[in-house]
Design a protein around this motif. Structure first.
Motif, PDB file in Angstrom:
ATOM      1  N   ARG A   1      27.959  31.257 -33.651  1.00  0.00           N
ATOM      2  CA  ARG A   1      26.659  31.354 -32.831  1.00  0.00           C
ATOM      3  C   ARG A   1      25.269  30.910 -33.424  1.00  0.00           C
ATOM      4  NH1 ARG A   1      28.025  37.385 -29.805  1.00  0.00           N
ATOM      5  NH2 ARG A   1      30.022  36.470 -29.123  1.00  0.00           N
ATOM      6  N   PRO A   2      24.971  31.463 -34.861  1.00  0.00           N
ATOM      7  CA  PRO A   2      23.891  31.002 -35.667  1.00  0.00           C
ATOM      8  C   PRO A   2      24.005  29.333 -35.847  1.00  0.00           C
ATOM      9  CG  PRO A   2      24.771  33.120 -36.808  1.00  0.00           C
ATOM     10  CD  PRO A   2      25.704  32.568 -35.805  1.00  0.00           C
ATOM     11  N   VAL A   3      25.071  28.868 -35.874  1.00  0.00           N
ATOM     12  CA  VAL A   3      25.076  27.610 -36.064  1.00  0.00           C
ATOM     13  C   VAL A   3      24.825  26.667 -34.848  1.00  0.00           C
ATOM     14  CG1 VAL A   3      26.583  25.538 -36.635  1.00  0.00           C
ATOM     15  CG2 VAL A   3      26.877  27.664 -37.905  1.00  0.00           C
ATOM     16  N   ALA A   4      25.184  27.327 -33.757  1.00  0.00           N
ATOM     17  CA  ALA A   4      24.709  26.714 -32.515  1.00  0.00           C
ATOM     18  C   ALA A   4      23.586  26.664 -32.193  1.00  0.00           C
ATOM     19  CB  ALA A   4      25.657  27.558 -31.426  1.00  0.00           C
ATOM     20  N   VAL A   5      22.630  27.878 -32.615  1.00  0.00           N
ATOM     21  CA  VAL A   5      21.451  28.014 -32.545  1.00  0.00           C
ATOM     22  C   VAL A   5      20.671  26.756 -33.161  1.00  0.00           C
ATOM     23  CG1 VAL A   5      19.381  29.390 -32.871  1.00  0.00           C
ATOM     24  CG2 VAL A   5      21.190  30.463 -31.945  1.00  0.00           C
TER      25      VAL A   5
ATOM     26  N   LEU B   1      18.814  33.395 -30.477  1.00  0.00           N
ATOM     27  CA  LEU B   1      20.087  33.840 -30.704  1.00  0.00           C
ATOM     28  C   LEU B   1      20.303  35.191 -29.676  1.00  0.00           C
ATOM     29  CD1 LEU B   1      22.934  33.987 -32.094  1.00  0.00           C
ATOM     30  CD2 LEU B   1      21.694  35.203 -34.230  1.00  0.00           C
ATOM     31  N   THR B   2      19.685  36.242 -29.810  1.00  0.00           N
ATOM     32  CA  THR B   2      19.712  37.449 -29.169  1.00  0.00           C
ATOM     33  C   THR B   2      19.723  37.181 -27.786  1.00  0.00           C
ATOM     34  OG1 THR B   2      18.512  38.595 -30.974  1.00  0.00           O
ATOM     35  CG2 THR B   2      18.826  39.702 -28.668  1.00  0.00           C
ATOM     36  N   ALA B   3      19.069  36.302 -27.135  1.00  0.00           N
ATOM     37  CA  ALA B   3      18.940  36.268 -25.657  1.00  0.00           C
ATOM     38  C   ALA B   3      20.155  35.461 -25.265  1.00  0.00           C
ATOM     39  CB  ALA B   3      17.816  35.451 -25.422  1.00  0.00           C
ATOM     40  N   LEU B   4      20.738  34.519 -26.096  1.00  0.00           N
ATOM     41  CA  LEU B   4      22.080  33.661 -25.801  1.00  0.00           C
ATOM     42  C   LEU B   4      23.197  34.817 -25.903  1.00  0.00           C
ATOM     43  CD1 LEU B   4      21.443  30.439 -27.635  1.00  0.00           C
ATOM     44  CD2 LEU B   4      21.271  30.968 -24.972  1.00  0.00           C
ATOM     45  N   GLU B   5      23.332  35.714 -26.734  1.00  0.00           N
ATOM     46  CA  GLU B   5      24.203  36.607 -26.981  1.00  0.00           C
ATOM     47  C   GLU B   5      24.277  37.537 -25.647  1.00  0.00           C
ATOM     48  OE1 GLU B   5      25.058  37.178 -31.686  1.00  0.00           O
ATOM     49  OE2 GLU B   5      23.458  38.350 -30.734  1.00  0.00           O
ATOM     50  N   GLU B   6      23.271  38.065 -25.317  1.00  0.00           N
ATOM     51  CA  GLU B   6      23.178  39.100 -24.140  1.00  0.00           C
ATOM     52  C   GLU B   6      23.312  38.594 -22.917  1.00  0.00           C
ATOM     53  OE1 GLU B   6      23.228  42.255 -24.487  1.00  0.00           O
ATOM     54  OE2 GLU B   6      23.155  42.172 -26.723  1.00  0.00           O
TER      55      GLU B   6
ATOM     56  N   ASP C   1      27.058  19.204 -31.638  1.00  0.00           N
ATOM     57  CA  ASP C   1      28.114  19.496 -32.536  1.00  0.00           C
ATOM     58  C   ASP C   1      27.965  20.780 -33.380  1.00  0.00           C
ATOM     59  OD1 ASP C   1      30.337  19.375 -34.117  1.00  0.00           O
ATOM     60  OD2 ASP C   1      29.830  17.512 -35.142  1.00  0.00           O
ATOM     61  N   PHE C   2      28.858  21.969 -32.917  1.00  0.00           N
ATOM     62  CA  PHE C   2      28.599  23.223 -33.564  1.00  0.00           C
ATOM     63  C   PHE C   2      29.467  23.009 -34.900  1.00  0.00           C
ATOM     64  CE2 PHE C   2      28.594  25.506 -29.224  1.00  0.00           C
ATOM     65  CZ  PHE C   2      27.205  25.130 -29.088  1.00  0.00           C
TER      66      PHE C   2
ATOM     67  N   GLY D   1       6.300  31.600 -37.413  1.00  0.00           N
ATOM     68  CA  GLY D   1       6.991  32.310 -36.544  1.00  0.00           C
ATOM     69  C   GLY D   1       8.562  31.911 -36.302  1.00  0.00           C
ATOM     70  N   ALA D   2       9.230  30.949 -37.543  1.00  0.00           N
ATOM     71  CA  ALA D   2      10.445  30.403 -37.255  1.00  0.00           C
ATOM     72  C   ALA D   2      11.438  31.484 -37.101  1.00  0.00           C
ATOM     73  CB  ALA D   2      10.860  29.358 -38.230  1.00  0.00           C
ATOM     74  N   ALA D   3      11.392  32.401 -37.804  1.00  0.00           N
ATOM     75  CA  ALA D   3      12.365  33.286 -37.997  1.00  0.00           C
ATOM     76  C   ALA D   3      12.528  34.243 -36.740  1.00  0.00           C
ATOM     77  CB  ALA D   3      12.227  34.398 -39.340  1.00  0.00           C
ATOM     78  N   PHE D   4      11.174  34.550 -36.259  1.00  0.00           N
ATOM     79  CA  PHE D   4      11.169  35.107 -34.882  1.00  0.00           C
ATOM     80  C   PHE D   4      11.705  34.602 -33.697  1.00  0.00           C
ATOM     81  CE2 PHE D   4       8.379  37.534 -31.856  1.00  0.00           C
ATOM     82  CZ  PHE D   4       9.175  38.780 -31.727  1.00  0.00           C
ATOM     83  N   ALA D   5      11.290  33.131 -33.430  1.00  0.00           N
ATOM     84  CA  ALA D   5      11.966  32.578 -32.645  1.00  0.00           C
ATOM     85  C   ALA D   5      13.517  32.244 -32.631  1.00  0.00           C
ATOM     86  CB  ALA D   5      11.319  30.920 -32.761  1.00  0.00           C
TER      87      ALA D   5
END
Length: 401
Positions: free
Chosen positions: A279-283, A364-369, A335-336, A355-359
């Motif tokens: 998931r982080p890789v996909a982001v 990630l959180t929105a895609l998971e939820e 390509d994941f 703000g990169a870390a916040f973005a």
């Protein structure tokens, strides 16, 4: 005319001295058009547009990264090719040197990795609440019903803007988006609900925090000094406007692009659902593939990058840097399993996005939820749209489930 379609017959011959002939290319074109124009016109890592006051477009990853990092050559005194951009002071975007370092040091504490971790449970709670309120509908506009208000609420919480101003800020953001497709984007941006309304909000909030201090960024800024001088309200209001302009649209854009991709690619959507490690890789891959912003700079000496004269505007398109085949194998492919992904979706150098870390956390959180609640969805064929100019995603991304 927007989003011009360039043809092979338009490819310019070289002028004397080996420089390419200027072409008529719109600053507000879509990323795909930037890539197409670069493939057709770029010579030695750049091409030139004679649209409006004219501007250069750097086209290679290496050249764009070097320009971002060499602020002695490419000044942030101009950060856009939009007409009139050089007339504006945007804190801290158009601030350089020791002054910029002080601004960045003051702002950094509001976007540290630890603070982002502290904010993430609230981000997750807002995602669940908004998605939960949509489930029974079975069809939504992903951006307008979910992504935009979700990201706006997160930003407001992070910097301490009153929740009751949400509707106003959403209306301002919508007006700013719509201005980009008007015949005169600059004039439209200064309309009733454009930049003047944003500045009024900023100044009203400053006045509110003077009267009613709180534990927010604006209250903290009331005691800041830069270069030994107290920060004035003009710069304070400019800062709040920049936070708004930088903190919403690009994150919404990346969210919608990811969801749109998953709607069309079931195998990758299944991997995202079942393989937590990717998931982080996909982001990161979505950030690379869907980079869309075109930061500008001004060349301060002749011959910069071998293409510019002193005072020329130079664009550093992330959409070109992050699709450079010299750096990214099959750059158009999501390509994941990509082993090397040194993308610069948030820029690089001294002005890299704070703000990169916040973005990243929001995406990630929105895609998971979203996928926890709505694992299967689609974009109905009758509602599929071509991407609009400038920002890549469809602002009316319709989903059904």
């Amino acid at each position: 005319m927007r989003n011009e379609q360039l043809s092979e017959t338009d490819a310019p011959a070289r002028a004397s001295g080996g420089c390419p002939v200027s072409v008529d290319f719109d600053f507000f074109n879509a990323p795909e058009e930037y890539r197409r124009a670069a493939a057709m016109y770029a010579r030695d890592g750049a091409f030139h547009s004679d649209r409006g006051p004219g501007f250069w477009v750097l086209s290679s990853y290496e050249g764009i990264c070097e320009a971002f990092r060499d602020e002695d050559t490419f000044t942030v005194g101009r950060v856009s090719a939009a007409e009139g951009a050089q007339e504006e002071r945007w804190v801290p975007l158009t601030v350089e040197g020791a002054e910029h370092t002080e601004w960045r040091r003051r702002l950094a504490s509001w976007f540290t990795p630890q603070r982002v971790r502290d904010l993430t449970p609230g981000v997750r709670g807002r995602a669940r609440a908004r998605i939960g309120g949509l489930l029974e509908r079975g069809e939504i506009s992903f951006n307008e019903d979910f992504a935009r208000p979700f990201v706006m609420e997160n930003l407001m919480e992070a910097v301490g803007w009153p929740a009751e101003r949400l509707d106003l800020l959403l209306a301002i953001d919508r007006a700013m988006i719509d201005s980009r497709s008007e015949p005169d984007p600059r004039e439209a941006a200064y309309g009733e609900l454009g930049l003047p309304a944003l500045e009024r909000f900023a100044r009203e909030h400053i006045a509110l925090r003077r009267a009613e201090p709180a534990g927010d960024l604006t209250t903290a800024s009331l005691t800041w000094t830069i270069g030994g001088e107290p920060v004035g309200d003009d710069d304070r209001a400019s800062l709040l406007c920049v936070i708004f302009l930088a903190g919403v649209d690009s994150t919404v854009n990346h969210l919608a692009n990811a969801v749109q991709y998953f709607a069309y690619h079931e195998a990758d959507r299944t991997r995202f659902l079942t393989e937590r490690d990717i998931r982080p890789v996909a982001v990161e891959e979505f950030l690379r593939v869907n980079s869309c912003m075109y930061p500008g700079r001004m060349a301060v000496r002749p011959g910069a990058a071998g293409v510019t004269d002193q005072g020329d505007t130079v664009l550093l398109p992330l959409a070109l840097a992050n699709h450079d085949p010299a750096v990214f194998d099959r750059p158009e492919q999501v390509d994941f399993d990509r082993e090397r992904n040194p993308h610069i979706a948030f820029g690089t150098g001294a002005h890299q996005c704070l703000g990169a870390a916040f973005a990243r956390a929001q995406i990630l959180t929105a895609l998971e939820e979203w996928h926890r609640a709505v694992p299967r969805y689609e974009v109905p064929a009758a509602l599929r749209q071509d991407p609009p100019p400038f920002l890549r995603n469809s602002y009316d991304l319709r989903l059904t489930w």
